[in-house]
Design an enzyme around this catalytic site. Sequence first.
Site, PDB file in Angstrom:
ATOM      1  N   ASN A  10       0.882  -1.169   0.000  1.00 18.48           N
ATOM      2  CA  ASN A  10       0.000   0.000   0.000  1.00 18.48           C
ATOM      3  C   ASN A  10       0.914   1.212   0.000  1.00 18.48           C
ATOM      4  O   ASN A  10       1.492   1.588   1.012  1.00 18.48           O
ATOM      5  CB  ASN A  10      -0.880  -0.031   1.259  1.00 18.48           C
ATOM      6  CG  ASN A  10      -1.843   1.141   1.318  1.00 18.48           C
ATOM      7  OD1 ASN A  10      -1.775   2.059   0.495  1.00 18.48           O
ATOM      8  ND2 ASN A  10      -2.717   1.127   2.296  1.00 18.48           N
ATOM      9  N   ARG A  92      -2.584  -2.184  -3.476  1.00 22.61           N
ATOM     10  CA  ARG A  92      -3.784  -1.367  -3.294  1.00 22.61           C
ATOM     11  C   ARG A  92      -3.699  -0.202  -4.276  1.00 22.61           C
ATOM     12  O   ARG A  92      -2.721   0.535  -4.298  1.00 22.61           O
ATOM     13  CB  ARG A  92      -3.832  -0.825  -1.876  1.00 22.61           C
ATOM     14  CG  ARG A  92      -4.974   0.137  -1.701  1.00 22.61           C
ATOM     15  CD  ARG A  92      -5.002   0.731  -0.313  1.00 22.61           C
ATOM     16  NE  ARG A  92      -6.161   1.583  -0.201  1.00 22.61           N
ATOM     17  CZ  ARG A  92      -6.151   2.755   0.431  1.00 22.61           C
ATOM     18  NH1 ARG A  92      -5.060   3.204   0.990  1.00 22.61           N
ATOM     19  NH2 ARG A  92      -7.243   3.471   0.486  1.00 22.61           N
ATOM     20  N   HIS A 181     -12.607   2.918  -0.144  1.00 26.00           N
ATOM     21  CA  HIS A 181     -12.603   1.950   0.970  1.00 26.00           C
ATOM     22  C   HIS A 181     -13.332   0.664   0.573  1.00 26.00           C
ATOM     23  O   HIS A 181     -13.796  -0.086   1.444  1.00 26.00           O
ATOM     24  CB  HIS A 181     -13.328   2.490   2.226  1.00 26.00           C
ATOM     25  CG  HIS A 181     -12.624   3.582   2.962  1.00 26.00           C
ATOM     26  ND1 HIS A 181     -13.322   4.579   3.602  1.00 26.00           N
ATOM     27  CD2 HIS A 181     -11.316   3.840   3.174  1.00 26.00           C
ATOM     28  CE1 HIS A 181     -12.464   5.402   4.185  1.00 26.00           C
ATOM     29  NE2 HIS A 181     -11.231   4.985   3.919  1.00 26.00           N
ATOM     30  N   ARG A 242     -11.106  15.675   6.726  1.00 24.36           N
ATOM     31  CA  ARG A 242     -11.940  16.048   5.574  1.00 24.36           C
ATOM     32  C   ARG A 242     -13.333  16.453   6.040  1.00 24.36           C
ATOM     33  O   ARG A 242     -13.886  15.838   6.959  1.00 24.36           O
ATOM     34  CB  ARG A 242     -12.077  14.893   4.595  1.00 24.36           C
ATOM     35  CG  ARG A 242     -10.770  14.461   3.967  1.00 24.36           C
ATOM     36  CD  ARG A 242     -11.029  13.441   2.839  1.00 24.36           C
ATOM     37  NE  ARG A 242      -9.818  12.736   2.504  1.00 24.36           N
ATOM     38  CZ  ARG A 242      -9.650  11.418   2.617  1.00 24.36           C
ATOM     39  NH1 ARG A 242     -10.642  10.638   3.042  1.00 24.36           N
ATOM     40  NH2 ARG A 242      -8.506  10.872   2.289  1.00 24.36           N
ATOM     41  N   GLU A 385      -8.119  -5.036   5.421  1.00 23.28           N
ATOM     42  CA  GLU A 385      -7.983  -4.742   4.001  1.00 23.28           C
ATOM     43  C   GLU A 385      -6.835  -5.526   3.361  1.00 23.28           C
ATOM     44  O   GLU A 385      -6.930  -5.956   2.220  1.00 23.28           O
ATOM     45  CB  GLU A 385      -7.770  -3.233   3.810  1.00 23.28           C
ATOM     46  CG  GLU A 385      -9.031  -2.449   4.096  1.00 23.28           C
ATOM     47  CD  GLU A 385      -8.800  -0.946   4.269  1.00 23.28           C
ATOM     48  OE1 GLU A 385      -8.343  -0.542   5.352  1.00 23.28           O
ATOM     49  OE2 GLU A 385      -9.073  -0.191   3.335  1.00 23.28           O
TER      50      GLU A 385
END
Length: 399
Positions: A10, A92, A181, A242, A385
């Site tokens: 990742n 990823r 996600h 965010r 993940e």
Amino acid sequence: MTASRVLVLNSGSSSLKYQLLDMADGSRLAVGLVERIGEETSRLVHSPTGSGTRERRGAIADHQAALKAVASELAADGTGLDSPELAAIGHRVVHGGTRFTEPTVIDEEVLAEIRALVPLAPLHNPANITGIEEARALRPDLPQVAVFDTAFHSTIPEHAAHYAIDAATAEAYDIRRYGFHGTSHAYVSRAAAALLGKAPAEVNVIVLHLGNGASASAVRGGICVDTSMGLTPLEGLVMGTRSGDLDPAVVFHLSRVAGLGIDEVDTLLNKRSGLLGLCGDNDMREILRRAGEGDARAKLAFDVYVHRLKKYIGGYTAVLGRVDAVVFTAGVGENAAAVREAAVDGLSGLGLVLDGAANAARSSEPRLVCAEDSRVAIAVVPTDEELEIAAQAYDLVTR
Ligand code: ADP
């Protein structure tokens, strides 16, 4: 001996996270991270399962040097990149656009297509591409698989994917809801079905992935039908830094009245908003501590965060019609009992009734936290993940 290991990479703009998994049993052989790549103070932390964590400090110039450093740590454990037991490297990749809806073996053409998606994910795809290029340079003969954060959301129907803007403009610039996600939403929605003792096709779930980034999804019978992130990961829930949903006219106002340039607005909404913007902290632990001490700004940040969550739980209940479970995951969702409690507080009308003691109990296992008479299950399911990326990559290369 069949090769059963998958290295999951990742790759971020200044970091490289990795895990080595053995898909024969899903076990983890090593977990690690290189951070502050390109700075003098780079750091590599490598944790092989069953022996001590090793740390290396000192400048790591770029992603090539980072991956070489990772490879040498793995080699020192006897699990190097040249091992015949390595079946694939899983990457990823944040944005797959409408082009990539499945995990994909990477060749030159695929790489070019991922590159063509950079305008849709200027903050993420370039770093993902660098990771892919460096890994291919090290092991050109090994299958490398891209697993896209957007892929699980590719099934959302047109009416949920479209923004109500001029159709020709939207089409010309690929403007639509993509969602992110997805690897986590896929894994957690499946694991939630298993927790309920049902097949994914039998259940409707709302997944709340609450990490530093946060997103919600509505999953009907294993298929995603709506999600809160949009063209970019900025839309939807309140996140660490965010804003999530806001009136788009805020952007015009900041430009016309506050005189901010477009990049400044981008930075403001992505990096200096959300919980951080509201109260100066983006870590939920700190916010809970401050709120507990009566800090009004921290309390407001918590309340704004929870209010938005409730709106998505209600909205997705309407989208799904019948909900079998509301599932909390990721750093905040798995650990912050107070957030879960506040998010479902007052929602007994929607069939959600928490069990306070079960919710407060700490555990790293998938678990139910609802009262027996809760019509809709409330669950906590730790996300994974990396395992999902490894499983998808392995599945593809051994098909
Ligand atoms: P990322 O989006 O970086 O993968 P994670 O899923 O690891 O994020 O979540 C990180 C966030 O989880 C932290 O910013 C923190 O707010 C929150 N978190 C972690 N542990 C706890 C805890 N015990 N209580 C409340 N929040 C927590």
